[in-house]
Design a protein around this motif. Structure first.
Motif, PDB file in Angstrom:
ATOM      1  N   LYS A 168       4.521   1.934   1.673  1.00  0.00           N
ATOM      2  CA  LYS A 168       4.680   1.490   3.052  1.00  0.00           C
ATOM      3  C   LYS A 168       5.784   0.442   3.139  1.00  0.00           C
ATOM      4  O   LYS A 168       6.132  -0.205   2.151  1.00  0.00           O
ATOM      5  N   PRO A 169       6.387   0.284   4.340  1.00  0.00           N
ATOM      6  CA  PRO A 169       7.582  -0.561   4.453  1.00  0.00           C
ATOM      7  C   PRO A 169       7.315  -2.059   4.333  1.00  0.00           C
ATOM      8  O   PRO A 169       8.231  -2.816   4.042  1.00  0.00           O
ATOM      9  N   ARG A 213      -2.235   1.329  -5.250  1.00  0.00           N
ATOM     10  CA  ARG A 213      -1.687   2.179  -6.308  1.00  0.00           C
ATOM     11  C   ARG A 213      -0.395   1.585  -6.870  1.00  0.00           C
ATOM     12  O   ARG A 213      -0.039   1.839  -8.029  1.00  0.00           O
ATOM     13  N   VAL A 214       0.295   0.797  -6.071  1.00  0.00           N
ATOM     14  CA  VAL A 214       1.555   0.208  -6.517  1.00  0.00           C
ATOM     15  C   VAL A 214       1.313  -0.732  -7.699  1.00  0.00           C
ATOM     16  O   VAL A 214       2.154  -0.852  -8.593  1.00  0.00           O
ATOM     17  N   TYR A 251      -2.084  -5.243   8.007  1.00  0.00           N
ATOM     18  CA  TYR A 251      -2.299  -5.813   9.329  1.00  0.00           C
ATOM     19  C   TYR A 251      -3.802  -5.970   9.522  1.00  0.00           C
ATOM     20  O   TYR A 251      -4.566  -5.021   9.329  1.00  0.00           O
ATOM     21  N   THR A 252      -4.245  -7.170   9.879  1.00  0.00           N
ATOM     22  CA  THR A 252      -5.674  -7.450   9.978  1.00  0.00           C
ATOM     23  C   THR A 252      -6.222  -7.002  11.325  1.00  0.00           C
ATOM     24  O   THR A 252      -5.954  -7.612  12.359  1.00  0.00           O
ATOM     25  N   ASP A 259       0.851  -1.184   0.000  1.00  0.00           N
ATOM     26  CA  ASP A 259       0.000   0.000   0.000  1.00  0.00           C
ATOM     27  C   ASP A 259       0.890   1.238   0.000  1.00  0.00           C
ATOM     28  O   ASP A 259       2.099   1.153   0.245  1.00  0.00           O
ATOM     29  N   THR A 260       0.289   2.383  -0.261  1.00  0.00           N
ATOM     30  CA  THR A 260       1.010   3.645  -0.142  1.00  0.00           C
ATOM     31  C   THR A 260       0.412   4.468   0.994  1.00  0.00           C
ATOM     32  O   THR A 260      -0.785   4.364   1.295  1.00  0.00           O
ATOM     33  N   ASP A 261       1.246   5.274   1.633  1.00  0.00           N
ATOM     34  CA  ASP A 261       0.802   6.137   2.711  1.00  0.00           C
ATOM     35  C   ASP A 261      -0.052   7.265   2.142  1.00  0.00           C
ATOM     36  O   ASP A 261       0.375   7.969   1.227  1.00  0.00           O
ATOM     37  N   LEU A 262      -1.255   7.449   2.675  1.00  0.00           N
ATOM     38  CA  LEU A 262      -2.166   8.456   2.149  1.00  0.00           C
ATOM     39  C   LEU A 262      -1.650   9.876   2.356  1.00  0.00           C
ATOM     40  O   LEU A 262      -1.987  10.792   1.600  1.00  0.00           O
TER      41      LEU A 262
END
Length: 219
Positions: free
Chosen positions: A132-133, A199-200, A138-139, A123-126
């Motif tokens: 993201k690293p 988005r990746v 994380y559920t 994911d990407t940070d909004l």
């Protein structure tokens, strides 16, 4: 400790075409076991969850039958390592990007240790727009709520093309978030639906592929 280095790693060709969702198996806590038992299982059986693997064939205008599940796996092999190896083999077979549940961190480390870090879907940070690293999500209850919302859209738009009976049965039987601990395939395909929005994926779709990726500060 933290790893700050470059690591040679394989990445799938055209990985944006398939998304692999992973729900790692684990031992349930006594409280979770009692909750699951109330929903129809024995406490003994409820203490053990299965591993869930699902692969989503992303929508492709050239193929009318795309946009559906093409692999479903709901099983608990003798060891966690065997399950993790099954995930990697499934992703390699389809050339799929892997969007794992982060709650069991060992799997992500296993991906990199086996030279498949390039299969991770992030994911990407909004806020920052940066990747993201860690791959996957994380559920939490919020994540499960989002999975349920994605399923609602999937059922309304695409469910008629679904061919995997085991997935359809779990979709039919699940009643709420409290059922997620015993519907591992439901969660795994839900991770596919979340990963599909990354988005990746679009960046990978339009950029050249590389077999080297940076893993600075990954762990």
């Amino acid at each position: 400790g933290l790893r700050q280095k470059w690591s040679q790693s394989w990445t799938p060709i055209d990985g944006y075409k398939f998304t692999c969702g992973v729900d790692m198996f684990r031992n349930l806590s006594p409280i979770q076991a009692k909750q699951a038992a109330k929903l129809g299982g024995s406490i003994t059986n409820s203490r053990q969850s299965n591993g869930g693997i699902a692969i989503l064939w992303e929508h492709d205008p050239q193929y009318p039958t795309s946009g559906r599940c093409v692999l479903s796996y709901n099983y608990r092999p003798p060891t966690q390592q065997e399950f993790m190896e099954d995930v990697l083999m499934a992703a390699q077979y389809f050339g799929a990007l892997i969007y794992p549940e982060q709650n069991v961190e060992r799997f992500i480390e296993y991906m990199f240790d086996n030279g498949m870090g390039g299969y991770g879907l992030y994911d990407t940070d909004l806020v920052t727009g940066k990747m993201k690293p860690l791959p996957g999500r994380y559920t939490t209850n919020d994540t499960l709520q989002e999975i349920f919302r994605e399923y609602k859209d999937y059922i309304e738009i695409k469910i008629m093309g679904e061919e995997h009976d085991d997935l359809l049965m779990q979709v039919k039987n699940i009643r709420g978030i409290e059922d997620a601990t015993r519907n591992d395939l439901f969660v795994a395909f839900g991770m596919c639906l979340l990963g599909s929005k990354s988005r990746v994926r679009e960046i990978i779709k339009h950029d050249d592929q590389s077999n080297l990726i940076a893993i600075d500060d990954l762990f």
